[in-house]
Design a protein around this motif. Structure first.
Motif, PDB file in Angstrom:
ATOM      1  N   PRO A 158       1.621  -5.963 -17.173  1.00 58.70           N
ATOM      2  CA  PRO A 158       1.957  -4.567 -17.782  1.00 58.70           C
ATOM      3  C   PRO A 158       3.313  -4.536 -18.092  1.00 58.70           C
ATOM      4  O   PRO A 158       3.800  -3.441 -18.442  1.00 58.70           O
ATOM      5  N   ILE A 159       4.224  -5.506 -17.629  1.00 62.39           N
ATOM      6  CA  ILE A 159       5.625  -5.333 -17.995  1.00 62.39           C
ATOM      7  C   ILE A 159       6.114  -5.354 -19.353  1.00 62.39           C
ATOM      8  O   ILE A 159       5.637  -6.218 -20.235  1.00 62.39           O
ATOM      9  N   PHE A 188       0.767  -1.165   0.094  1.00 63.17           N
ATOM     10  CA  PHE A 188      -0.003   0.159   0.074  1.00 63.17           C
ATOM     11  C   PHE A 188       0.965   1.436  -0.022  1.00 63.17           C
ATOM     12  O   PHE A 188       0.386   2.261  -0.312  1.00 63.17           O
ATOM     13  N   ASP A 189       2.225   1.232   0.422  1.00 60.09           N
ATOM     14  CA  ASP A 189       3.022   2.407   0.248  1.00 60.09           C
ATOM     15  C   ASP A 189       3.860   2.386  -1.117  1.00 60.09           C
ATOM     16  O   ASP A 189       4.980   2.973  -0.912  1.00 60.09           O
ATOM     17  N   LEU A 190       3.347   1.584  -1.783  1.00 60.99           N
ATOM     18  CA  LEU A 190       4.163   1.750  -3.204  1.00 60.99           C
ATOM     19  C   LEU A 190       3.139   2.434  -4.317  1.00 60.99           C
ATOM     20  O   LEU A 190       1.784   2.305  -3.758  1.00 60.99           O
ATOM     21  N   ALA A 191       3.766   3.057  -5.295  1.00 58.47           N
ATOM     22  CA  ALA A 191       2.908   3.805  -6.119  1.00 58.47           C
ATOM     23  C   ALA A 191       2.640   3.345  -7.626  1.00 58.47           C
ATOM     24  O   ALA A 191       2.383   3.971  -8.185  1.00 58.47           O
ATOM     25  N   ALA A 192       3.094   1.964  -7.698  1.00 64.80           N
ATOM     26  CA  ALA A 192       3.009   1.351  -8.991  1.00 64.80           C
ATOM     27  C   ALA A 192       3.769   2.211 -10.310  1.00 64.80           C
ATOM     28  O   ALA A 192       3.586   2.323 -11.279  1.00 64.80           O
ATOM     29  N   HIS A 193       4.891   2.924  -9.678  1.00 66.62           N
ATOM     30  CA  HIS A 193       5.932   3.411 -10.730  1.00 66.62           C
ATOM     31  C   HIS A 193       6.594   2.361 -11.616  1.00 66.62           C
ATOM     32  O   HIS A 193       6.475   1.147 -11.051  1.00 66.62           O
ATOM     33  N   ALA A 194       7.197   2.900 -12.672  1.00 65.25           N
ATOM     34  CA  ALA A 194       8.097   1.722 -13.464  1.00 65.25           C
ATOM     35  C   ALA A 194       9.186   1.117 -12.541  1.00 65.25           C
ATOM     36  O   ALA A 194       9.510   0.086 -12.795  1.00 65.25           O
ATOM     37  N   ILE A 227      10.696   0.435 -16.912  1.00 66.97           N
ATOM     38  CA  ILE A 227      11.094  -0.676 -16.000  1.00 66.97           C
ATOM     39  C   ILE A 227      12.389  -0.968 -16.252  1.00 66.97           C
ATOM     40  O   ILE A 227      12.941  -1.371 -17.381  1.00 66.97           O
ATOM     41  N   PRO A 228      13.259  -1.138 -15.143  1.00 70.03           N
ATOM     42  CA  PRO A 228      14.539  -1.720 -15.392  1.00 70.03           C
ATOM     43  C   PRO A 228      14.714  -2.936 -16.027  1.00 70.03           C
ATOM     44  O   PRO A 228      13.715  -3.901 -16.187  1.00 70.03           O
ATOM     45  N   ALA A 268       5.512  -2.741 -10.286  1.00 68.65           N
ATOM     46  CA  ALA A 268       5.604  -1.883 -11.528  1.00 68.65           C
ATOM     47  C   ALA A 268       4.247  -1.711 -12.313  1.00 68.65           C
ATOM     48  O   ALA A 268       4.043  -2.901 -13.096  1.00 68.65           O
ATOM     49  N   LEU A 269       3.839  -0.612 -12.268  1.00 70.14           N
ATOM     50  CA  LEU A 269       2.542  -0.212 -13.411  1.00 70.14           C
ATOM     51  C   LEU A 269       1.474  -1.137 -12.901  1.00 70.14           C
ATOM     52  O   LEU A 269       0.488  -1.347 -13.748  1.00 70.14           O
TER      53      LEU A 269
END
Length: 414
Positions: free
Chosen positions: A265-266, A69-75, A272-273, A310-311
């Protein structure tokens, strides 16, 4: 959100019990957040808030058994754990509203870099903040150089793992997360076992003494076997699980939380790395096939999304259920994975009322749908109503608040 936990729903169809059996009702009565009556009669309101359903369908609130919950689905999602506490706390609040909008009334948060989600859980569960009920793990426990070692609680050897579990429990954890293999989203080989059986067993024993369940991140056969032999309660992911692993889960009564949509989504070229992209694309079809085999074998499955990675934003639980349905579950079975079965994983030892099931005596976490989702899961894409602990959520307010805070959060995260 309504401040009262008393409510009467009128004239609907309830999906009741473990089988989600349709039962028309005149009154569904909630007192102090618990379902007290489900009857064909029109029970007197006596000032209790009422909602007329006009034949709408009521089912248990949806449960996502694997979120961050404290991640933001960034790349590059884990970099968010390096943001300021203010931005991270706002992210928790934002993610809670996304969950409510999607009909998710409980989540199991399986890992943060510190106590952020434990603090958020305490605020939401006490009714001070709107959001789904949260059972949080605190920091995931991993070995030196293991999956999520940059942010998790590093512990080497049984005694250190035992201490690490005690730390999370003392901080308020309602579930414990152990890393049994490498990961796809961090450096290293996801197929390699990490914490061994003696380490896993020590952590599991310590959690179980406190009445707390243990989840093991485990992708590949040996790590899965180790976690089950050590007495784990749930296996998370299992991308490369084999037939023996599925049999082991069944024999030991272990629940699988697949999170199979996390890799959808990857793709390359979107930030994304590269190592994560390469491992994800190599694993994606194997992962989907493994989940299908687990369903066919009869493994007990609870729904989870790994949202925050990720996303992969909070609120995508319906897509996970659709993946299960495409791989062998009926729509009803998929719904059970996100309600009845999931409810057994998010009920804390100190709670009396069942969760994830619509019966008298259960916690009143509910979703209202205009039609029967057992016929079409897509009906749940935007629920007509959501109730958490007997409180009717103002979905209009949720939508307006999301519209207002999302640009602010985007700028703060830039």
């Amino acid at each position: 959100m309504s401040r009262t936990s008393d409510l009467i729903l009128r004239n609907g169809i309830a999906l009741t019990g473990e089988e989600l059996k349709a039962e028309p009702f005149g009154s569904l009565v909630v007192r102090a957040g618990v379902i007290t009556e489900l009857t064909a009669d029109q029970v007197s309101a006596d000032g209790t808030p009422e909602v007329e359903l006009n034949g709408a369908v009521v089912l248990p609130g949806l449960i996502d058994c694997h979120v961050h919950f404290d991640l933001a689905a960034h790349a590059a999602p884990y970099l968010h754990w390096e943001r300021t506490p203010f931005v991270r706390s706002m992210t928790c609040f934002h993610n809670g509203l996304l969950a409510l909008r999607a009909g998710i009334t409980s989540v199991r948060d399986l890992g943060s870099a510190d106590r952020m989600t434990l603090h958020y859980a305490a605020e939401v569960n006490s009714g001070e903040l709107p959001g789904p009920r949260v059972v949080a793990a605190g920091r995931p426990i991993t070995m030196t150089g293991g999956h999520c070692a940059d942010y998790g609680r590093i512990a080497d050897g049984p005694d250190e793992v035992r201490l690490a579990v005690r730390e999370q429990l003392a901080a308020g954890a309602g579930v414990v997360k152990l890393m049994a293999t490498g990961g796809i989203s961090t450096p290293g080989n996801p197929g390699v076992p990490q914490l061994g059986i003696p380490e896993l067993a020590a952590g599991i024993e310590e959690a179980h003494k406190a009445g707390v369940l243990v989840a093991a991140h485990a992708h590949a056969p040996q790590g899965i076997t180790n976690a089950i032999a050590a007495g784990v309660d749930t296996i998370e992911h299992a991308a490369f699980a084999d037939d023996d692993n599925h049999k082991q889960m069944i024999d030991a009564g272990v629940t699988l939380v697949p999170t199979v949509t996390a890799l959808n989504p990857i793709a390359a070229g979107i930030g994304i790395p590269a190592a994560t992209v390469a491992k994800s694309l190599k694993a994606r079809e194997v992962y989907r096939a493994s989940t299908a085999k687990a369903i066919a074998a009869g493994v007990r499955i609870a729904a989870g999304t790994d949202a925050g990675t990720a996303l992969n934003p909070i609120g995508g639980l319906l897509d996970e259920l659709t993946m299960y349905a495409e791989r062998g579950m009926t729509a009803t079975e998929a719904l059970r994975a996100a309600t009845v079965t999931a409810g057994t994983l998010v009920r804390r030892a100190d709670e009396d009322a069942p969760i994830g099931i619509l019966v008298v005596g259960a916690r009143a976490d509910l979703v209202i749908a205009e039609q029967d989702p057992r016929q079409d899961l897509e009906i749940l894409r935007r629920p007509a109503g959501v109730v958490t602990g007997g409180r009717l959520v103002d979905l209009g307010w949720v939508e307006r608040t999301l519209t207002e805070i999302e640009p602010v959060l985007a700028e703060a995260r830039a």
